[in-house]
Every structure is written in C-alpha cells, then in structure tokens.
Design an enzyme around this catalytic site. Structure first.
Site, PDB file in Angstrom:
ATOM      1  N   CYS A 173      -3.590   2.826  -4.571  1.00 46.66           N
ATOM      2  CA  CYS A 173      -4.524   3.615  -3.776  1.00 46.66           C
ATOM      3  C   CYS A 173      -4.553   5.039  -4.328  1.00 46.66           C
ATOM      4  O   CYS A 173      -3.597   5.803  -4.156  1.00 46.66           O
ATOM      5  CB  CYS A 173      -4.108   3.594  -2.301  1.00 46.66           C
ATOM      6  SG  CYS A 173      -5.205   4.608  -1.283  1.00 46.66           S
ATOM      7  N   ASP A 205     -12.997   3.172  -1.284  1.00 52.09           N
ATOM      8  CA  ASP A 205     -12.150   3.420  -0.121  1.00 52.09           C
ATOM      9  C   ASP A 205     -12.921   4.285   0.854  1.00 52.09           C
ATOM     10  O   ASP A 205     -14.151   4.224   0.900  1.00 52.09           O
ATOM     11  CB  ASP A 205     -10.823   4.015  -0.593  1.00 52.09           C
ATOM     12  CG  ASP A 205      -9.689   3.757   0.380  1.00 52.09           C
ATOM     13  OD1 ASP A 205      -9.937   3.231   1.465  1.00 52.09           O
ATOM     14  OD2 ASP A 205      -8.548   4.109   0.049  1.00 52.09           O
ATOM     15  N   HIS A 206     -12.218   5.098   1.601  1.00 53.98           N
ATOM     16  CA  HIS A 206     -12.891   5.893   2.631  1.00 53.98           C
ATOM     17  C   HIS A 206     -14.156   6.548   2.099  1.00 53.98           C
ATOM     18  O   HIS A 206     -14.167   7.064   0.991  1.00 53.98           O
ATOM     19  CB  HIS A 206     -11.972   7.016   3.113  1.00 53.98           C
ATOM     20  CG  HIS A 206     -10.660   6.509   3.603  1.00 53.98           C
ATOM     21  ND1 HIS A 206      -9.586   7.338   3.799  1.00 53.98           N
ATOM     22  CD2 HIS A 206     -10.246   5.261   3.935  1.00 53.98           C
ATOM     23  CE1 HIS A 206      -8.577   6.620   4.240  1.00 53.98           C
ATOM     24  NE2 HIS A 206      -8.937   5.357   4.318  1.00 53.98           N
ATOM     25  N   HIS A 252      -7.549   0.565  -4.571  1.00 56.73           N
ATOM     26  CA  HIS A 252      -8.360   1.324  -3.609  1.00 56.73           C
ATOM     27  C   HIS A 252      -8.759   2.584  -4.343  1.00 56.73           C
ATOM     28  O   HIS A 252      -7.893   3.402  -4.651  1.00 56.73           O
ATOM     29  CB  HIS A 252      -7.509   1.750  -2.403  1.00 56.73           C
ATOM     30  CG  HIS A 252      -7.204   0.636  -1.455  1.00 56.73           C
ATOM     31  ND1 HIS A 252      -6.481   0.839  -0.303  1.00 56.73           N
ATOM     32  CD2 HIS A 252      -7.536  -0.678  -1.467  1.00 56.73           C
ATOM     33  CE1 HIS A 252      -6.376  -0.305   0.354  1.00 56.73           C
ATOM     34  NE2 HIS A 252      -6.994  -1.242  -0.334  1.00 56.73           N
ATOM     35  N   HIS A 299       0.853  -1.195   0.000  1.00 62.89           N
ATOM     36  CA  HIS A 299       0.000   0.000   0.000  1.00 62.89           C
ATOM     37  C   HIS A 299       0.887   1.243   0.000  1.00 62.89           C
ATOM     38  O   HIS A 299       1.844   1.321   0.762  1.00 62.89           O
ATOM     39  CB  HIS A 299      -0.884  -0.018   1.246  1.00 62.89           C
ATOM     40  CG  HIS A 299      -1.965   1.021   1.253  1.00 62.89           C
ATOM     41  ND1 HIS A 299      -1.706   2.354   1.483  1.00 62.89           N
ATOM     42  CD2 HIS A 299      -3.293   0.926   1.036  1.00 62.89           C
ATOM     43  CE1 HIS A 299      -2.852   3.025   1.418  1.00 62.89           C
ATOM     44  NE2 HIS A 299      -3.835   2.185   1.138  1.00 62.89           N
ATOM     45  N   TYR A 320     -14.954   4.517   7.226  1.00 64.67           N
ATOM     46  CA  TYR A 320     -15.443   3.171   6.939  1.00 64.67           C
ATOM     47  C   TYR A 320     -16.892   2.930   7.335  1.00 64.67           C
ATOM     48  O   TYR A 320     -17.251   1.851   7.782  1.00 64.67           O
ATOM     49  CB  TYR A 320     -14.507   2.127   7.570  1.00 64.67           C
ATOM     50  CG  TYR A 320     -13.203   2.053   6.811  1.00 64.67           C
ATOM     51  CD1 TYR A 320     -13.112   1.304   5.646  1.00 64.67           C
ATOM     52  CD2 TYR A 320     -12.087   2.772   7.220  1.00 64.67           C
ATOM     53  CE1 TYR A 320     -11.936   1.258   4.916  1.00 64.67           C
ATOM     54  CE2 TYR A 320     -10.901   2.740   6.495  1.00 64.67           C
ATOM     55  CZ  TYR A 320     -10.832   1.969   5.345  1.00 64.67           C
ATOM     56  OH  TYR A 320      -9.676   1.924   4.615  1.00 64.67           O
TER      57      TYR A 320
HETATM   58  C1  DNO Z   1      -6.766   3.284   5.716  1.00 62.40           C
HETATM   59  C2  DNO Z   1      -6.088   2.264   4.978  1.00 62.40           C
HETATM   60  C3  DNO Z   1      -4.743   1.895   5.540  1.00 62.40           C
HETATM   61  C4  DNO Z   1      -4.333   0.605   4.894  1.00 62.40           C
HETATM   62  C5  DNO Z   1      -2.985   0.135   5.285  1.00 62.40           C
HETATM   63  C6  DNO Z   1      -2.569  -1.007   4.396  1.00 62.40           C
HETATM   64  O1  DNO Z   1      -7.895   3.511   5.528  1.00 62.40           O
HETATM   65  O2  DNO Z   1      -6.000   2.558   3.639  1.00 62.40           O
HETATM   66  O3  DNO Z   1      -4.806   1.743   6.915  1.00 62.40           O
HETATM   67  O4  DNO Z   1      -5.227  -0.388   5.226  1.00 62.40           O
HETATM   68  O5  DNO Z   1      -2.068   1.141   5.197  1.00 62.40           O
HETATM   69  O6  DNO Z   1      -1.550  -1.698   5.003  1.00 62.40           O
END
Ligand code: DNO
Length: 345
Positions: free
Chosen positions: A236, A308-309, A263, A198, A322
């Site tokens: 991401c 993602d978020h 992501h 990531h 989340y």
């Molecule tokens: C947050 C996530 C990160 C991700 C880690 C992957 O929302 O994108 O915490 O899970 O960095 O290791």
C-alpha cells in the site's frame, strides 16, 4: 497485473454496474459484511458476492479484509479457536475462487485520519492526517472523535481493550503475529490462496499501541517467519509512503514476488507526520507513481492492483475515500501507465 476495485457490498452507494463500466477492471475486492469479526463466513454469502459480480462481468478473486480479531493480536486464550475460524474462511473463500486475501495486524485501530473532508483549492476534498490533532485526543478519556475508524466501541469497551494492550509491545505483537502465521499460511498454501498483509496506516504506533507492519526491516522479518510464497504483502503506497524514510521502489525490489496485492494511491506530505491524500498521478503528490509501477513491472508483478482512496470530486457524496469518480480516474491512470510500461518492454 489484474486491475481490481473495492466494493463494500449491498450498502455501498457505488454499484457493481458502475464498476463494470470502468474500463480495465477485472475483479472486485470485497468481503462478507454480514458476519462479526472472528466468525466463519457463510458459504451462501460468499457465493452471493461472487454471483452478483459475475453477473456484471466482474470476477471476485480478492477479499479485503478477513478481519483478525483483537484476541488473536493479543494472544488471548481463545486465540487458537479464532485462528481455526480464520483458516476455515480461507478454505471457503478458496473454494469460491478467491485467490488473494488482504488482512491487517493493527491493534485496535485500522487506518487513522484526523480529517475526512480537508477542502482543496480546486473544490474537491480529501482525507488528511495531522499527528498533532490525533495526539491531542485521549481515547482513554473517551474524547476520541477519530474518523475513519470502522469499529465502534463504547468508551468502557475501548478503555478495557487499551488496558489489555498495556503488556503488548512490538516484540510481543510480533510473536503473536508469528503464532498466527504459522497456523494460517500452511492452510493458505494448501488452498493456493495468497495472503497479503496490509501495512499499518499510518506506519507508526500511537496512543501507546504498537504497530509493526511499518518498514522494510519489519516487513522482511514478517515474510521470513513463514517462508512460503503465500505469506505475502499488500503493498500500500499511501500507507508505507507516509513515512519518507520508506524507499518504496527499493522495497518493491526487495519483496519482489511476495507482493500479491498493490494498493496504489498518492499522498502529499506537508510536514512531519502530516499529509493529505491527493489524486493518483505522480504530479499531484509526493510519491513517484510511475516509478512504483515500473518497479512492480520489473518484478513481473502479476497480482491484483487497485486504485486506493479517492478524493471527493464533482460534488460526489459517499463513503470517505471510496467514492466512484476519483477512484475510477485512478484505475484509468494506473492501467494507462501499465500499458505504456508494458509496451516499452
Ligand atoms: C482503508 C483500507 C484499510 C484496509 C485494511 C486491510 O481504506 O486500506 O481499511 O482495508 O487495513 O485489512
């Protein structure tokens, strides 16, 4: 492309039933939350996640994350033992049907934000980052009130850890990453599991700590350390996109089939090292989400994607970034775009 959705296990206020009701979601993205970082996950715990998901008609093929302990990033004496444990986790997860493992190599802090509930004019709120606020805190003095930081250290523990990193610059961190990859990727290769690092979020160093998974040059360097297909990326968009110098579409074309996990989220850049997160559609932020999906499609992306978020909308209270509602809208937007792109080709 296989749509997926993150689930934080039994303590997650979002239920598997709710996730299973979002059209187009194929797999959950989860992890064993009952084991401290660095230890081997229990087979029964892994199996339980899988069984619970399967009972709801969901697969469990993606893990986020198997945490990389600080001692591995520091290249400490016990690093080989910790790496053995990491490899054992890959074997166990592979036996349970996991095909993709997300991890990161960020020293001390995972993703960082300065605000968790930035109010938006429409009544929603979202995560925001402002470098000035972040740098006005001094973690060495214990005045670190940074949200979004899962690990909790006491002030003394944090001080000691930051001290250990004083000798670690970007080159040293790269060499410790190399040592890790050389041990881990051959195991992943044997187990047919894709490893997906990531990017650092945000993609620049802070508090004197190095961050290396930040841009095209460094990501290419990382991929070349072990040139096997299993040595891949989590692409991401919100993390890499926070630096406007990162050309996301050209990065997708240069990394191609080494992207195993996407992501996808949007952010609005409002100044130098200042941004807040937005709803997923292109029109809501600074990133071209359509262009990103089109580029992935052109690269014949067949890995996992997840919204993602999300913002907090409709009065939802939950785990920052989340919640259910905005991520569900994201999953629908992304799968709608993907279907359209797919049918045009
Ligand atoms: C947050 C996530 C990160 C991700 C880690 C992957 O929302 O994108 O915490 O899970 O960095 O290791």
């Amino acid at each position: 492309m296989k749509m997926s959705f993150r689930h934080y296990g039994k303590s997650d206020p979002v239920t598997l039933e709710q996730i299973s009701q979002i059209p187009a979601v194929y797999s959950i993205v989860s992890a064993c939350y009952d084991t401290p970082p660095g230890e081997v996950w229990k087979r029964e715990s892994i199996q339980e996640i899988k069984n619970d998901a399967n009972r709801r008609g969901l697969a469990f093929e993606v893990v986020e994350s198997v945490p990389v302990p600080e001692d591995i990033k520091l290249g400490a004496k016990n690093s080989p033992q910790l790496i053995d444990n990491f490899c054992e986790n890959i074997r166990r997860l592979s036996q349970a049907g996991v095909r993709c493992i997300c991890y990161n190599f960020m020293p001390v802090f995972d993703w960082l934000r300065s605000e968790l509930e930035r109010p938006m004019p429409d009544g929603s709120n979202s995560l925001a980052y402002d470098e000035k606020t972040v740098l006005s805190m001094d973690p060495r003095k214990g005045d670190l009130a940074l949200p979004g930081w899962d690990q909790s250290y006491t002030k003394d523990q944090l001080g000691q850890l930051l001290k250990k990193y004083e000798d670690i610059d970007e080159e040293k961190l790269f060499s410790n990453l190399g040592y890790f990859l050389e041990a881990v990727i051959p195991v992943a290769h044997e187990c047919k599991v894709n490893m997906a690092i990531h990017p650092d979020d945000p993609p620049w160093g802070m508090f004197g700590l190095p961050r290396i998974i930040t841009n095209e040059k460094n990501l290419s360097r990382m991929l070349k350390i072990v040139d096997l297909p299993e040595n891949g990326l989590t692409f991401c968009t919100g993390s890499l996109g926070a630096n406007p110098d990162n050309d996301l579409i050209s990065m997708i074309h240069s990394f191609g089939d080494r992207i195993h996990f996407a992501h996808v989220r949007n952010i609005k850049i409002t100044g130098n090292r200042q941004f807040h997160e937005t709803a997923h559609p292109t029109a809501c932020g600074s990133l071209d989400i359509y262009g990103i999906l089109k580029a992935l499609h052109e690269e014949k992306f067949d890995g996992y994607m997840r919204p993602d978020h999300g913002r907090m909308i409709w009065g939802e209270k939950g785990r920052y970034g989340y919640g259910l509602y905005d991520r569900a809208l994201g999953a629908m937007y992304l799968s709608g775009l993907w279907e359209a792109i797919d049918k045009q080709n």
